[in-house]
Design a protein around this motif. Structure first.
Motif, PDB file in Angstrom:
ATOM      1  N   VAL A 120       0.835  -1.220   0.000  1.00  0.00           N
ATOM      2  CA  VAL A 120       0.000   0.000   0.000  1.00  0.00           C
ATOM      3  C   VAL A 120       0.868   1.267   0.000  1.00  0.00           C
ATOM      4  O   VAL A 120       0.617   2.208   0.760  1.00  0.00           O
ATOM      5  CB  VAL A 120      -0.988   0.008   1.181  1.00  0.00           C
ATOM      6  CG1 VAL A 120      -2.029  -1.093   1.032  1.00  0.00           C
ATOM      7  CG2 VAL A 120      -0.254  -0.120   2.529  1.00  0.00           C
ATOM      8  N   ASN A 121       1.929   1.241  -0.819  1.00  0.00           N
ATOM      9  CA  ASN A 121       2.829   2.387  -0.970  1.00  0.00           C
ATOM     10  C   ASN A 121       3.533   2.758   0.343  1.00  0.00           C
ATOM     11  O   ASN A 121       3.861   3.923   0.575  1.00  0.00           O
ATOM     12  CB  ASN A 121       2.069   3.610  -1.494  1.00  0.00           C
ATOM     13  CG  ASN A 121       1.531   3.374  -2.885  1.00  0.00           C
ATOM     14  OD1 ASN A 121       2.150   2.692  -3.705  1.00  0.00           O
ATOM     15  ND2 ASN A 121       0.342   3.924  -3.154  1.00  0.00           N
ATOM     16  N   GLU A 122       3.759   1.800   1.214  1.00  0.00           N
ATOM     17  CA  GLU A 122       4.451   2.060   2.481  1.00  0.00           C
ATOM     18  C   GLU A 122       5.412   0.920   2.792  1.00  0.00           C
ATOM     19  O   GLU A 122       5.301  -0.174   2.223  1.00  0.00           O
ATOM     20  CB  GLU A 122       3.453   2.202   3.631  1.00  0.00           C
ATOM     21  CG  GLU A 122       2.595   3.446   3.569  1.00  0.00           C
ATOM     22  CD  GLU A 122       1.895   3.709   4.888  1.00  0.00           C
ATOM     23  OE1 GLU A 122       2.494   3.385   5.942  1.00  0.00           O
ATOM     24  OE2 GLU A 122       0.776   4.225   4.872  1.00  0.00           O
ATOM     25  N   THR A 123       6.320   1.222   3.713  1.00  0.00           N
ATOM     26  CA  THR A 123       7.207   0.198   4.258  1.00  0.00           C
ATOM     27  C   THR A 123       6.630  -0.232   5.604  1.00  0.00           C
ATOM     28  O   THR A 123       6.686   0.517   6.585  1.00  0.00           O
ATOM     29  CB  THR A 123       8.636   0.728   4.434  1.00  0.00           C
ATOM     30  OG1 THR A 123       9.145   1.154   3.172  1.00  0.00           O
ATOM     31  CG2 THR A 123       9.547  -0.353   5.006  1.00  0.00           C
ATOM     32  N   ILE A 124       6.074  -1.403   5.654  1.00  0.00           N
ATOM     33  CA  ILE A 124       5.409  -1.889   6.876  1.00  0.00           C
ATOM     34  C   ILE A 124       6.442  -2.629   7.712  1.00  0.00           C
ATOM     35  O   ILE A 124       6.696  -3.833   7.511  1.00  0.00           O
ATOM     36  CB  ILE A 124       4.216  -2.791   6.527  1.00  0.00           C
ATOM     37  CG1 ILE A 124       3.249  -2.054   5.605  1.00  0.00           C
ATOM     38  CG2 ILE A 124       3.506  -3.240   7.795  1.00  0.00           C
ATOM     39  CD1 ILE A 124       2.094  -2.906   5.121  1.00  0.00           C
TER      40      ILE A 124
END
Length: 320
Positions: A120-124
Protein backbone atom coordinates in the motif's frame (compact mmCIF):
# COMPACT_ATOMS: atom_id res chain seq x y z
CA UNK A 1 7.61 6.08 5.92
CA UNK A 2 4.42 7.70 4.62
CA UNK A 3 0.81 7.53 5.63
CA UNK A 4 -1.75 5.93 3.32
CA UNK A 5 -2.57 9.34 1.73
CA UNK A 6 1.08 10.15 1.00
CA UNK A 7 1.69 12.60 3.84
CA UNK A 8 4.89 12.19 5.86
CA UNK A 9 4.33 11.98 9.64
CA UNK A 10 6.25 14.50 11.73
CA UNK A 11 6.81 12.44 14.88
CA UNK A 12 9.50 10.19 16.27
CA UNK A 13 8.73 6.50 16.39
CA UNK A 14 8.91 5.05 19.90
CA UNK A 15 11.00 2.09 18.85
CA UNK A 16 12.96 -0.42 20.86
CA UNK A 17 14.48 -3.74 19.93
CA UNK A 18 12.44 -6.50 21.54
CA UNK A 19 15.55 -8.56 22.38
CA UNK A 20 18.57 -6.24 22.50
CA UNK A 21 18.66 -2.54 23.30
CA UNK A 22 21.31 -0.04 24.40
CA UNK A 23 21.17 -1.08 28.07
CA UNK A 24 21.70 -4.74 27.17
CA UNK A 25 24.65 -3.94 24.92
CA UNK A 26 26.29 -1.81 27.65
CA UNK A 27 25.97 -4.59 30.23
CA UNK A 28 27.40 -7.18 27.83
CA UNK A 29 30.33 -4.91 26.96
CA UNK A 30 31.14 -4.34 30.65
CA UNK A 31 31.21 -8.07 31.43
CA UNK A 32 33.17 -8.87 28.26
CA UNK A 33 35.74 -6.27 29.35
CA UNK A 34 36.06 -7.96 32.75
CA UNK A 35 36.44 -11.36 31.09
CA UNK A 36 39.07 -10.03 28.66
CA UNK A 37 41.02 -8.46 31.52
CA UNK A 38 41.10 -11.77 33.36
CA UNK A 39 42.21 -13.65 30.25
CA UNK A 40 45.16 -11.25 29.99
CA UNK A 41 46.40 -12.04 33.50
CA UNK A 42 45.63 -15.78 33.54
CA UNK A 43 48.98 -16.77 31.91
CA UNK A 44 50.67 -15.61 35.13
CA UNK A 45 48.94 -18.38 37.11
CA UNK A 46 50.98 -21.57 37.27
CA UNK A 47 49.98 -25.21 36.97
CA UNK A 48 46.50 -26.65 37.13
CA UNK A 49 45.39 -23.64 39.16
CA UNK A 50 45.20 -21.75 35.86
CA UNK A 51 42.37 -23.99 34.62
CA UNK A 52 40.56 -23.88 37.95
CA UNK A 53 40.72 -20.07 38.07
CA UNK A 54 39.44 -19.80 34.51
CA UNK A 55 36.45 -22.08 35.21
CA UNK A 56 35.54 -20.21 38.40
CA UNK A 57 35.83 -16.72 36.94
CA UNK A 58 34.05 -17.44 33.65
CA UNK A 59 31.21 -19.25 35.46
CA UNK A 60 30.82 -16.34 37.87
CA UNK A 61 30.81 -13.74 35.08
CA UNK A 62 28.29 -15.78 33.10
CA UNK A 63 25.89 -15.87 36.05
CA UNK A 64 26.29 -12.15 36.70
CA UNK A 65 25.74 -11.06 33.11
CA UNK A 66 22.60 -13.21 32.76
CA UNK A 67 21.10 -11.79 35.97
CA UNK A 68 21.57 -8.22 34.75
CA UNK A 69 20.83 -8.65 31.03
CA UNK A 70 17.45 -10.36 31.44
CA UNK A 71 16.28 -7.26 33.30
CA UNK A 72 16.35 -5.31 30.02
CA UNK A 73 15.40 -7.94 27.45
CA UNK A 74 11.89 -8.01 26.06
CA UNK A 75 11.28 -11.70 25.35
CA UNK A 76 10.16 -13.22 28.65
CA UNK A 77 7.02 -14.09 26.73
CA UNK A 78 6.66 -13.91 22.97
CA UNK A 79 4.41 -15.00 20.14
CA UNK A 80 3.85 -14.47 16.41
CA UNK A 81 0.93 -14.76 14.07
CA UNK A 82 0.53 -14.21 10.31
CA UNK A 83 -2.79 -12.73 9.29
CA UNK A 84 -4.65 -10.56 6.78
CA UNK A 85 -5.69 -7.47 8.69
CA UNK A 86 -6.76 -3.88 8.20
CA UNK A 87 -3.82 -1.52 8.19
CA UNK A 88 -5.08 1.95 9.16
CA UNK A 89 -8.17 3.41 10.70
CA UNK A 90 -10.65 4.95 8.24
CA UNK A 91 -9.09 2.92 5.45
CA UNK A 92 -10.22 -0.22 3.66
CA UNK A 93 -6.64 -1.31 2.89
CA UNK A 94 -5.92 -4.88 3.96
CA UNK A 95 -2.35 -6.14 4.33
CA UNK A 96 -0.75 -9.50 5.00
CA UNK A 97 1.67 -9.15 7.89
CA UNK A 98 3.43 -10.90 10.76
CA UNK A 99 2.25 -9.54 14.12
CA UNK A 100 4.49 -10.21 17.11
CA UNK A 101 4.00 -9.65 20.84
CA UNK A 102 7.04 -9.65 23.14
CA UNK A 103 6.60 -9.18 26.90
CA UNK A 104 9.47 -8.06 29.11
CA UNK A 105 9.83 -6.97 32.71
CA UNK A 106 9.58 -3.29 31.74
CA UNK A 107 6.77 -3.43 29.18
CA UNK A 108 5.67 -4.92 25.89
CA UNK A 109 7.00 -4.66 22.35
CA UNK A 110 4.58 -5.08 19.46
CA UNK A 111 6.00 -5.68 16.00
CA UNK A 112 4.33 -5.51 12.61
CA UNK A 113 6.20 -6.69 9.51
CA UNK A 114 4.50 -6.86 6.13
CA UNK A 115 4.60 -9.83 3.75
CA UNK A 116 6.14 -8.33 1.65
CA UNK A 117 7.47 -5.34 3.57
CA UNK A 118 6.42 -2.85 0.87
CA UNK A 119 2.62 -2.72 0.60
CA UNK A 120 0.00 0.00 0.00
CA UNK A 121 2.83 2.39 -0.97
CA UNK A 122 4.45 2.06 2.48
CA UNK A 123 7.21 0.20 4.26
CA UNK A 124 5.41 -1.89 6.88
CA UNK A 125 8.07 -2.51 9.50
CA UNK A 126 7.05 -1.37 12.99
CA UNK A 127 8.37 -2.15 16.44
CA UNK A 128 6.66 -0.15 19.18
CA UNK A 129 7.44 -0.24 22.90
CA UNK A 130 4.84 0.41 25.62
CA UNK A 131 6.33 0.63 29.12
CA UNK A 132 4.65 -0.11 32.46
CA UNK A 133 7.49 0.69 34.88
CA UNK A 134 6.87 2.86 37.96
CA UNK A 135 8.09 5.99 36.17
CA UNK A 136 6.16 5.26 32.95
CA UNK A 137 2.42 5.41 32.30
CA UNK A 138 1.25 2.65 29.96
CA UNK A 139 -2.06 4.34 29.22
CA UNK A 140 -0.23 7.54 28.30
CA UNK A 141 2.01 5.63 25.89
CA UNK A 142 -1.07 4.05 24.35
CA UNK A 143 -2.72 7.46 23.97
CA UNK A 144 0.39 8.77 22.22
CA UNK A 145 0.17 5.82 19.84
CA UNK A 146 -3.40 6.76 19.00
CA UNK A 147 -2.34 10.35 18.31
CA UNK A 148 0.52 9.18 16.09
CA UNK A 149 -1.82 7.11 14.00
CA UNK A 150 -0.06 3.79 14.49
CA UNK A 151 -1.32 0.82 12.45
CA UNK A 152 -4.51 -0.79 13.69
CA UNK A 153 -2.95 -4.22 14.55
CA UNK A 154 -0.45 -2.58 16.91
CA UNK A 155 -3.12 -0.50 18.63
CA UNK A 156 -5.41 -3.52 18.89
CA UNK A 157 -2.77 -5.61 20.69
CA UNK A 158 -1.61 -2.70 22.86
CA UNK A 159 -5.19 -1.99 23.95
CA UNK A 160 -5.35 -5.45 25.56
CA UNK A 161 -2.81 -4.33 28.20
CA UNK A 162 -4.35 -0.98 29.14
CA UNK A 163 -5.89 -0.42 32.56
CA UNK A 164 -9.33 0.12 30.99
CA UNK A 165 -9.25 -3.11 28.97
CA UNK A 166 -11.86 -5.77 29.81
CA UNK A 167 -9.00 -8.31 29.77
CA UNK A 168 -7.74 -6.86 33.07
CA UNK A 169 -4.19 -8.18 32.58
CA UNK A 170 -2.31 -4.88 32.99
CA UNK A 171 -2.17 -4.99 36.79
CA UNK A 172 -1.19 -8.67 36.87
CA UNK A 173 1.63 -8.29 34.37
CA UNK A 174 2.88 -5.09 35.96
CA UNK A 175 3.01 -6.42 39.53
CA UNK A 176 4.47 -9.80 38.58
CA UNK A 177 7.15 -8.11 36.47
CA UNK A 178 8.14 -5.79 39.31
CA UNK A 179 8.45 -8.67 41.77
CA UNK A 180 10.48 -10.66 39.25
CA UNK A 181 12.79 -7.69 38.66
CA UNK A 182 13.26 -7.11 42.41
CA UNK A 183 14.08 -10.80 42.95
CA UNK A 184 16.71 -10.66 40.20
CA UNK A 185 18.36 -7.61 41.77
CA UNK A 186 18.52 -9.47 45.10
CA UNK A 187 20.06 -12.41 43.22
CA UNK A 188 22.66 -10.02 41.80
CA UNK A 189 23.55 -8.86 45.34
CA UNK A 190 23.88 -12.45 46.58
CA UNK A 191 26.02 -13.21 43.52
CA UNK A 192 28.42 -10.44 44.55
CA UNK A 193 28.54 -11.74 48.12
CA UNK A 194 29.18 -15.30 46.93
CA UNK A 195 32.26 -14.13 45.02
CA UNK A 196 33.61 -12.57 48.22
CA UNK A 197 32.91 -15.67 50.32
CA UNK A 198 34.59 -18.22 48.05
CA UNK A 199 37.78 -17.75 50.06
CA UNK A 200 35.82 -20.04 52.42
CA UNK A 201 34.27 -22.31 49.78
CA UNK A 202 31.41 -23.74 51.82
CA UNK A 203 29.97 -20.29 52.54
CA UNK A 204 30.35 -19.34 48.89
CA UNK A 205 28.45 -22.52 48.02
CA UNK A 206 25.62 -21.60 50.37
CA UNK A 207 25.39 -18.12 48.85
CA UNK A 208 25.37 -19.59 45.34
CA UNK A 209 22.38 -21.70 46.40
CA UNK A 210 20.65 -18.54 47.59
CA UNK A 211 21.43 -16.84 44.26
CA UNK A 212 19.80 -19.70 42.37
CA UNK A 213 16.81 -19.63 44.74
CA UNK A 214 16.12 -15.95 44.05
CA UNK A 215 16.42 -16.52 40.31
CA UNK A 216 13.85 -19.31 40.50
CA UNK A 217 11.65 -17.10 42.68
CA UNK A 218 11.73 -14.41 39.99
CA UNK A 219 10.46 -16.97 37.48
CA UNK A 220 7.67 -18.01 39.83
CA UNK A 221 6.73 -14.37 40.31
CA UNK A 222 6.51 -13.76 36.57
CA UNK A 223 4.67 -17.00 35.83
CA UNK A 224 1.81 -16.08 38.19
CA UNK A 225 0.33 -14.25 35.20
CA UNK A 226 -0.39 -17.67 33.71
CA UNK A 227 -2.93 -18.26 36.48
CA UNK A 228 -5.04 -15.37 35.20
CA UNK A 229 -7.67 -15.59 32.50
CA UNK A 230 -6.24 -15.78 29.00
CA UNK A 231 -7.11 -12.71 26.96
CA UNK A 232 -7.82 -13.71 23.33
CA UNK A 233 -6.03 -11.72 20.62
CA UNK A 234 -7.87 -12.55 17.42
CA UNK A 235 -7.03 -11.57 13.85
CA UNK A 236 -9.91 -12.98 11.87
CA UNK A 237 -9.88 -16.73 12.25
CA UNK A 238 -6.32 -16.83 13.64
CA UNK A 239 -5.24 -15.98 17.17
CA UNK A 240 -1.95 -14.76 18.59
CA UNK A 241 -0.67 -17.28 21.12
CA UNK A 242 2.25 -16.37 23.40
CA UNK A 243 4.56 -18.63 25.39
CA UNK A 244 7.65 -18.32 27.55
CA UNK A 245 10.51 -16.70 25.66
CA UNK A 246 14.28 -17.00 25.59
CA UNK A 247 14.92 -14.80 28.65
CA UNK A 248 12.64 -16.94 30.80
CA UNK A 249 14.34 -20.21 29.81
CA UNK A 250 17.82 -18.67 30.09
CA UNK A 251 17.08 -17.50 33.64
CA UNK A 252 15.74 -20.96 34.51
CA UNK A 253 18.85 -22.68 33.12
CA UNK A 254 21.28 -20.40 35.00
CA UNK A 255 19.25 -20.67 38.21
CA UNK A 256 19.37 -24.48 38.07
CA UNK A 257 23.09 -24.30 37.26
CA UNK A 258 23.63 -22.21 40.40
CA UNK A 259 21.77 -24.87 42.39
CA UNK A 260 23.99 -27.61 40.95
CA UNK A 261 27.18 -25.62 41.61
CA UNK A 262 26.17 -24.72 45.17
CA UNK A 263 25.14 -28.27 46.08
CA UNK A 264 28.37 -29.63 44.59
CA UNK A 265 30.53 -27.25 46.64
CA UNK A 266 28.67 -27.99 49.88
CA UNK A 267 28.76 -31.75 49.27
CA UNK A 268 32.49 -31.71 48.54
CA UNK A 269 33.07 -29.74 51.74
CA UNK A 270 31.60 -32.56 53.80
CA UNK A 271 32.68 -35.61 51.80
CA UNK A 272 35.89 -34.67 49.95
CA UNK A 273 37.36 -31.48 51.31
CA UNK A 274 40.79 -32.18 49.78
CA UNK A 275 39.35 -32.09 46.25
CA UNK A 276 37.47 -28.89 47.07
CA UNK A 277 40.62 -27.23 48.42
CA UNK A 278 42.51 -28.28 45.32
CA UNK A 279 39.87 -26.76 43.03
CA UNK A 280 39.91 -23.49 44.97
CA UNK A 281 43.73 -23.47 45.08
CA UNK A 282 43.97 -23.66 48.87
CA UNK A 283 46.49 -26.54 49.20
CA UNK A 284 49.29 -24.63 47.51
CA UNK A 285 48.98 -21.74 49.91
CA UNK A 286 49.38 -24.05 52.88
CA UNK A 287 52.36 -25.81 51.29
CA UNK A 288 54.06 -22.47 50.81
CA UNK A 289 53.39 -21.57 54.44
CA UNK A 290 54.94 -24.83 55.60
CA UNK A 291 57.93 -24.24 53.35
CA UNK A 292 58.44 -20.81 54.82
CA UNK A 293 58.19 -22.21 58.33
CA UNK A 294 60.94 -24.79 57.64
CA UNK A 295 63.34 -22.18 56.34
CA UNK A 296 64.59 -20.97 59.75
CA UNK A 297 68.06 -20.05 60.87
CA UNK A 298 69.47 -21.65 64.02
CA UNK A 299 72.23 -20.16 66.14
CA UNK A 300 74.48 -23.19 66.65
CA UNK A 301 76.47 -21.57 69.49
CA UNK A 302 73.24 -20.92 71.36
CA UNK A 303 72.05 -24.47 70.76
CA UNK A 304 75.38 -25.97 72.01
CA UNK A 305 75.29 -23.86 75.15
CA UNK A 306 71.76 -24.91 75.96
CA UNK A 307 72.23 -28.58 75.16
CA UNK A 308 75.59 -29.10 77.05
CA UNK A 309 75.10 -30.41 80.65
CA UNK A 310 75.97 -27.98 83.44
CA UNK A 311 79.27 -28.66 85.25
CA UNK A 312 79.02 -29.23 89.02
CA UNK A 313 81.42 -27.23 91.24
CA UNK A 314 83.07 -28.69 94.35
CA UNK A 315 84.02 -26.73 97.49
CA UNK A 316 87.61 -26.92 98.75
CA UNK A 317 88.82 -26.24 102.29
CA UNK A 318 90.37 -22.99 101.11
CA UNK A 319 86.97 -21.77 99.91
CA UNK A 320 85.46 -22.17 103.37
Amino acid sequence: MTLFDGIYPFYLQQRKSFVFDVSTIIVVIVFLTLASTFLLIIPGIRGRARLYWMVRVLFSLMVGVVIVVVQFTGNWESGWVTANTSYKSFSRAVVNADIGLHVGLAGVNITLVGNPVHQVNETIDYNEHFAWSFNADYDHSYSEGLEKGLPSPILYVAEKFTTQSPCNVHRQYRISSHYASASLWVAFCTWLISNMLFSMPVYGGYMTLITGAFMIFSLLSFSTVRNSLVCPIQFGTTSLQIGYGGSFWLTLAVGLLCFVAGITVVALHYFNSDLLKTFFDLHEDKAEDYQEMTEVYVNLQFMNSTLSPPQSSKLTPNDI
